[in-house]
Write a protein that holds these residues in place. Structure first.
Motif, PDB file in Angstrom:
ATOM      1  N   MET A 245       0.826  -1.209   0.000  1.00 46.06           N
ATOM      2  CA  MET A 245       0.000   0.000   0.000  1.00 46.06           C
ATOM      3  C   MET A 245       0.862   1.261   0.000  1.00 46.06           C
ATOM      4  SD  MET A 245      -3.248  -0.936   2.422  1.00 46.06           S
ATOM      5  CE  MET A 245      -4.191   0.534   1.975  1.00 46.06           C
ATOM      6  N   LEU A 246       1.946   1.256   0.758  1.00 45.73           N
ATOM      7  CA  LEU A 246       2.845   2.411   0.770  1.00 45.73           C
ATOM      8  C   LEU A 246       3.402   2.644  -0.631  1.00 45.73           C
ATOM      9  CD1 LEU A 246       4.768   1.734   4.095  1.00 45.73           C
ATOM     10  CD2 LEU A 246       3.230   3.651   3.675  1.00 45.73           C
ATOM     11  N   GLU A 247       3.807   1.581  -1.296  1.00 43.90           N
ATOM     12  CA  GLU A 247       4.332   1.711  -2.656  1.00 43.90           C
ATOM     13  C   GLU A 247       3.253   2.197  -3.612  1.00 43.90           C
ATOM     14  OE1 GLU A 247       6.206  -1.985  -3.747  1.00 43.90           O
ATOM     15  OE2 GLU A 247       7.726  -1.764  -2.199  1.00 43.90           O
ATOM     16  N   ASP A 248       2.058   1.605  -3.520  1.00 42.94           N
ATOM     17  CA  ASP A 248       0.955   2.012  -4.405  1.00 42.94           C
ATOM     18  C   ASP A 248       0.595   3.482  -4.231  1.00 42.94           C
ATOM     19  OD1 ASP A 248       0.762  -0.533  -5.435  1.00 42.94           O
ATOM     20  OD2 ASP A 248      -1.006  -1.100  -4.264  1.00 42.94           O
ATOM     21  N   ARG A 249       0.716   3.987  -3.015  1.00 47.08           N
ATOM     22  CA  ARG A 249       0.351   5.378  -2.729  1.00 47.08           C
ATOM     23  C   ARG A 249       1.507   6.341  -2.956  1.00 47.08           C
ATOM     24  NH1 ARG A 249      -4.331   4.654   0.648  1.00 47.08           N
ATOM     25  NH2 ARG A 249      -5.295   2.841  -0.312  1.00 47.08           N
ATOM     26  N   GLY A 250       2.651   5.809  -3.347  1.00 47.58           N
ATOM     27  CA  GLY A 250       3.800   6.672  -3.620  1.00 47.58           C
ATOM     28  C   GLY A 250       4.447   7.234  -2.365  1.00 47.58           C
ATOM     29  N   ILE A 251       4.250   6.583  -1.243  1.00 42.26           N
ATOM     30  CA  ILE A 251       4.849   7.045   0.010  1.00 42.26           C
ATOM     31  C   ILE A 251       6.258   6.462   0.086  1.00 42.26           C
ATOM     32  CG2 ILE A 251       4.688   7.051   2.523  1.00 42.26           C
ATOM     33  CD1 ILE A 251       1.627   6.779   2.163  1.00 42.26           C
ATOM     34  N   GLU A 252       7.234   7.353   0.103  1.00 38.66           N
ATOM     35  CA  GLU A 252       8.634   6.943   0.053  1.00 38.66           C
ATOM     36  C   GLU A 252       9.350   7.264   1.358  1.00 38.66           C
ATOM     37  OE1 GLU A 252      10.115   9.085  -3.312  1.00 38.66           O
ATOM     38  OE2 GLU A 252       9.102   7.767  -4.736  1.00 38.66           O
ATOM     39  N   GLY A 253      10.601   6.844   1.421  1.00 37.95           N
ATOM     40  CA  GLY A 253      11.453   7.202   2.546  1.00 37.95           C
ATOM     41  C   GLY A 253      11.395   6.239   3.709  1.00 37.95           C
ATOM     42  N   TRP A 254      10.793   5.065   3.523  1.00 41.96           N
ATOM     43  CA  TRP A 254      10.702   4.096   4.607  1.00 41.96           C
ATOM     44  C   TRP A 254      11.616   2.915   4.333  1.00 41.96           C
ATOM     45  CZ3 TRP A 254       8.833  -0.662   2.983  1.00 41.96           C
ATOM     46  CH2 TRP A 254       8.128  -0.673   1.782  1.00 41.96           C
TER      47      TRP A 254
ATOM     48  N   PRO B  16      11.730  -1.826  14.269  1.00 43.76           N
ATOM     49  CA  PRO B  16      10.379  -1.452  13.849  1.00 43.76           C
ATOM     50  C   PRO B  16      10.009  -2.167  12.554  1.00 43.76           C
ATOM     51  CG  PRO B  16      11.743   0.498  14.216  1.00 43.76           C
ATOM     52  CD  PRO B  16      12.639  -0.687  14.273  1.00 43.76           C
ATOM     53  N   ASP B  17       8.721  -2.401  12.364  1.00 39.32           N
ATOM     54  CA  ASP B  17       8.279  -3.016  11.115  1.00 39.32           C
ATOM     55  C   ASP B  17       8.537  -2.083   9.941  1.00 39.32           C
ATOM     56  OD1 ASP B  17       7.321  -5.404  12.339  1.00 39.32           O
ATOM     57  OD2 ASP B  17       5.600  -4.267  13.069  1.00 39.32           O
ATOM     58  N   PHE B  18       8.361  -0.790  10.165  1.00 39.00           N
ATOM     59  CA  PHE B  18       8.646   0.232   9.163  1.00 39.00           C
ATOM     60  C   PHE B  18       9.291   1.407   9.879  1.00 39.00           C
ATOM     61  CE2 PHE B  18       5.265  -2.281   7.461  1.00 39.00           C
ATOM     62  CZ  PHE B  18       5.579  -2.413   6.123  1.00 39.00           C
ATOM     63  N   PHE B  19      10.298   1.985   9.248  1.00 40.68           N
ATOM     64  CA  PHE B  19      11.017   3.099   9.850  1.00 40.68           C
ATOM     65  C   PHE B  19      11.226   4.174   8.796  1.00 40.68           C
ATOM     66  CE2 PHE B  19      15.253   4.911  11.246  1.00 40.68           C
ATOM     67  CZ  PHE B  19      14.717   5.670  12.272  1.00 40.68           C
ATOM     68  N   PHE B  20      10.841   5.395   9.120  1.00 36.46           N
ATOM     69  CA  PHE B  20      11.047   6.560   8.269  1.00 36.46           C
ATOM     70  C   PHE B  20      12.155   7.383   8.925  1.00 36.46           C
ATOM     71  CE2 PHE B  20       6.835   5.163   7.258  1.00 36.46           C
ATOM     72  CZ  PHE B  20       6.578   5.563   5.965  1.00 36.46           C
ATOM     73  N   PRO B  21      13.421   7.152   8.537  1.00 34.05           N
ATOM     74  CA  PRO B  21      14.531   7.806   9.224  1.00 34.05           C
ATOM     75  C   PRO B  21      14.482   9.327   9.181  1.00 34.05           C
ATOM     76  CG  PRO B  21      15.322   6.495   7.353  1.00 34.05           C
ATOM     77  CD  PRO B  21      13.866   6.258   7.472  1.00 34.05           C
ATOM     78  N   ASP B  22      14.005   9.900   8.089  1.00 34.89           N
ATOM     79  CA  ASP B  22      13.962  11.363   7.990  1.00 34.89           C
ATOM     80  C   ASP B  22      13.003  11.980   9.001  1.00 34.89           C
ATOM     81  OD1 ASP B  22      15.783  11.222   5.937  1.00 34.89           O
ATOM     82  OD2 ASP B  22      14.321  11.601   4.346  1.00 34.89           O
ATOM     83  N   PHE B  23      12.064  11.196   9.487  1.00 39.97           N
ATOM     84  CA  PHE B  23      11.060  11.698  10.431  1.00 39.97           C
ATOM     85  C   PHE B  23      11.168  11.030  11.802  1.00 39.97           C
ATOM     86  CE2 PHE B  23       9.526  12.213   6.150  1.00 39.97           C
ATOM     87  CZ  PHE B  23       9.122  13.529   6.141  1.00 39.97           C
ATOM     88  N   LYS B  24      12.167  10.148  11.959  1.00 37.15           N
ATOM     89  CA  LYS B  24      12.326   9.374  13.197  1.00 37.15           C
ATOM     90  C   LYS B  24      10.995   8.723  13.588  1.00 37.15           C
ATOM     91  CE  LYS B  24      15.304  10.472  16.350  1.00 37.15           C
ATOM     92  NZ  LYS B  24      16.026  11.123  17.451  1.00 37.15           N
ATOM     93  N   LEU B  25      10.333   8.152  12.585  1.00 39.64           N
ATOM     94  CA  LEU B  25       9.022   7.551  12.762  1.00 39.64           C
ATOM     95  C   LEU B  25       9.138   6.031  12.728  1.00 39.64           C
ATOM     96  CD1 LEU B  25       5.906   7.579  12.866  1.00 39.64           C
ATOM     97  CD2 LEU B  25       5.930   7.859  10.369  1.00 39.64           C
TER      98      LEU B  25
ATOM     99  N   ILE C  11       0.424   7.902   8.616  1.00 41.33           N
ATOM    100  CA  ILE C  11       1.774   8.110   8.073  1.00 41.33           C
ATOM    101  C   ILE C  11       1.799   9.380   7.224  1.00 41.33           C
ATOM    102  CG2 ILE C  11       3.485   7.223   6.443  1.00 41.33           C
ATOM    103  CD1 ILE C  11       2.685   4.377   7.445  1.00 41.33           C
ATOM    104  N   LYS C  12       0.805   9.534   6.366  1.00 41.53           N
ATOM    105  CA  LYS C  12       0.765  10.720   5.513  1.00 41.53           C
ATOM    106  C   LYS C  12       0.702  12.000   6.331  1.00 41.53           C
ATOM    107  CE  LYS C  12      -1.209   9.356   1.127  1.00 41.53           C
ATOM    108  NZ  LYS C  12      -2.355   9.568   0.229  1.00 41.53           N
ATOM    109  N   SER C  13      -0.004  11.969   7.450  1.00 40.42           N
ATOM    110  CA  SER C  13      -0.098  13.183   8.274  1.00 40.42           C
ATOM    111  C   SER C  13       1.247  13.571   8.864  1.00 40.42           C
ATOM    112  CB  SER C  13      -1.151  13.008   9.378  1.00 40.42           C
ATOM    113  OG  SER C  13      -0.664  12.152  10.393  1.00 40.42           O
ATOM    114  N   ILE C  14       2.141  12.607   9.004  1.00 43.89           N
ATOM    115  CA  ILE C  14       3.454  12.893   9.577  1.00 43.89           C
ATOM    116  C   ILE C  14       4.486  13.211   8.492  1.00 43.89           C
ATOM    117  CG2 ILE C  14       5.395  11.883  10.873  1.00 43.89           C
ATOM    118  CD1 ILE C  14       3.210  10.347  12.503  1.00 43.89           C
TER     119      ILE C  14
END
Length: 106
Positions: free
Chosen positions: A15-24, A37-46, A99-102
């Motif tokens: 779903m992240l790929e389909d929605r074009g959400i990158e950086g994880w 973590p199952d998913f980590f967004f290093p640029d956002f420390k998420l 995720i998108k909100s962050i």
């Protein structure tokens, strides 16, 4: 540390790929009591955790709470999503929205 990828993690990744959400990334060890973590967004420390049935056990819940507190004290954002035997599309959509909100992805 992590042995296998859950079906819930594969569905969210798709779903992240389909929605074009990158950086994880996945499988990224964070050295605080050795958590992955199952998913980590290093640029956002998420950090995203999909907490399936094994996380319902008391000792698992206590460990998860401790790790969440440690991560948050170090400036990480932690999102945990408990689910039953199978993750629902509704929950996956909620995760994507959060995720998108962050990460401010349109």
């Amino acid at each position: 540390m992590k042995v296998s990828t859950s079906n819930a993690e594969m569905l969210l990744a798709a779903m992240l790929e389909d929605r074009g959400i990158e950086g994880w990334i996945t499988e990224e060890r964070i050295i605080l009591e050795s958590t992955v973590p199952d998913f980590f967004f290093p640029d956002f420390k998420l950090c995203i955790y999909l907490d399936g049935p094994p996380h319902r056990r008391l000792h698992s819940q206590e460990r998860d709470d401790k790790l969440t507190t440690l991560l948050e004290k170090r400036g990480f954002k932690v999102l945990r999503y408990p689910y039953g035997n199978r993750i629902t599309v509704r929950l996956l959509e909620e995760i994507i929205k959060d995720i998108k909100s962050i990460v401010n992805t349109p």
